[in-house]
Write a protein that holds these residues in place. Structure first.
Motif, mmCIF file in Angstrom:
data_model
loop_
_atom_site.group_PDB
_atom_site.id
_atom_site.type_symbol
_atom_site.label_atom_id
_atom_site.label_comp_id
_atom_site.label_asym_id
_atom_site.label_seq_id
_atom_site.Cartn_x
_atom_site.Cartn_y
_atom_site.Cartn_z
ATOM 1 N N VAL A 161 0.845 -1.187 0.000
ATOM 2 C CA VAL A 161 0.000 0.000 0.000
ATOM 3 C C VAL A 161 0.880 1.237 0.000
ATOM 4 O O VAL A 161 1.778 1.374 0.843
ATOM 5 N N ALA A 162 0.622 2.121 -0.952
ATOM 6 C CA ALA A 162 1.391 3.347 -1.091
ATOM 7 C C ALA A 162 0.592 4.528 -0.576
ATOM 8 O O ALA A 162 -0.604 4.638 -0.848
ATOM 9 N N SER A 163 1.234 5.396 0.165
ATOM 10 C CA SER A 163 0.566 6.598 0.671
ATOM 11 C C SER A 163 1.502 7.792 0.539
ATOM 12 O O SER A 163 2.700 7.638 0.272
ATOM 13 N N GLY A 164 0.940 8.973 0.726
ATOM 14 C CA GLY A 164 1.754 10.178 0.642
ATOM 15 C C GLY A 164 1.876 10.725 -0.759
ATOM 16 O O GLY A 164 2.728 11.574 -1.028
ATOM 17 N N GLY A 165 1.049 10.257 -1.667
ATOM 18 C CA GLY A 165 1.095 10.766 -3.026
ATOM 19 C C GLY A 165 0.124 10.011 -3.899
ATOM 20 O O GLY A 165 -0.627 9.155 -3.420
ATOM 21 N N THR A 166 0.119 10.338 -5.166
ATOM 22 C CA THR A 166 -0.680 9.580 -6.126
ATOM 23 C C THR A 166 0.273 8.788 -7.006
ATOM 24 O O THR A 166 1.320 9.293 -7.416
ATOM 25 N N TYR A 167 -0.077 7.564 -7.292
ATOM 26 C CA TYR A 167 0.841 6.654 -7.951
ATOM 27 C C TYR A 167 0.319 6.179 -9.290
ATOM 28 O O TYR A 167 0.664 5.089 -9.745
ATOM 29 N N SER A 168 -0.495 6.998 -9.928
ATOM 30 C CA SER A 168 -1.060 6.613 -11.208
ATOM 31 C C SER A 168 -0.073 6.785 -12.354
ATOM 32 O O SER A 168 -0.364 6.413 -13.479
ATOM 33 N N ASP A 169 1.092 7.343 -12.073
ATOM 34 C CA ASP A 169 2.079 7.607 -13.128
ATOM 35 C C ASP A 169 3.482 7.311 -12.597
ATOM 36 O O ASP A 169 4.381 8.138 -12.676
ATOM 37 N N TYR A 170 3.660 6.133 -12.055
ATOM 38 C CA TYR A 170 4.904 5.732 -11.424
ATOM 39 C C TYR A 170 5.379 4.397 -11.980
ATOM 40 O O TYR A 170 4.579 3.564 -12.427
ATOM 41 N N CYS A 171 6.668 4.183 -11.903
ATOM 42 C CA CYS A 171 7.239 2.856 -12.075
ATOM 43 C C CYS A 171 7.300 2.226 -10.687
ATOM 44 O O CYS A 171 7.907 2.789 -9.774
ATOM 45 N N MET A 172 6.652 1.092 -10.533
ATOM 46 C CA MET A 172 6.654 0.403 -9.242
ATOM 47 C C MET A 172 7.135 -1.025 -9.449
ATOM 48 O O MET A 172 6.910 -1.620 -10.504
ATOM 49 N N GLY A 173 7.792 -1.553 -8.440
ATOM 50 C CA GLY A 173 8.352 -2.888 -8.620
ATOM 51 C C GLY A 173 8.478 -3.666 -7.331
ATOM 52 O O GLY A 173 8.332 -3.136 -6.235
#
Length: 127
Positions: A23-35
């Motif tokens: 779970v990611a918080s502190g921002g919006t992650y709709s335009d991120y590279c995640m791994g």
């Protein structure tokens, strides 16, 4: 501040399955590279899989192709790793990570672990 919190690790027998969440918080992650990355004792950290959250494009390490699937729920800011057909060599601490740079995914730098933000990890043990 960006925070990544993993869960879902545990102990499983070879051939079993686990689903990791981050779970990611502190921002919006709709335009991120995640791994997802993993590190076993005495070994270097290894990139397992990555996803570009805008397009849904994914990349996998050869060692997990056909067994692990990365996905992301933009509405819930949650990253997943579905792990099937687990092997003892999959035993490691698993970390999720995020990077705002598109090229972290598309140029493959995620494989070297060059990511901006990291979670604390969740242990996966396969026996």
């Amino acid at each position: 501040d960006v925070q990544l919190v993993e869960s879902g690790g545990g102990s499983v027998q070879a051939g079993g399955s686990l689903r990791l969440s981050c779970v990611a918080s502190g921002g919006t992650y709709s335009d991120y590279c995640m791994g997802w990355f993993r590190q076993a004792p005495g070994k270097e950290r290894e990139g397992v899989a990555a996803i570009y959250t805008n397009s849904g494009s994914t990349w996998n390490a050869d060692s997990v192709k056909g067994r692990f699937t990365i996905s992301h729920d933009n509405a819930k800011n949650t990253l997943f790793l579905q792990m099937n057909s687990l092997k003892p060599e999959d035993t490691a601490m698993y970390y999720c990570a995020a990077d705002h740079r598109t090229n972290a995914c598309y140029l493959g730098s995620w494989r070297t672990g060059r990511m901006d933000y990291w979670g604390q990890g969740t242990q996966v043990t396969v026996s």
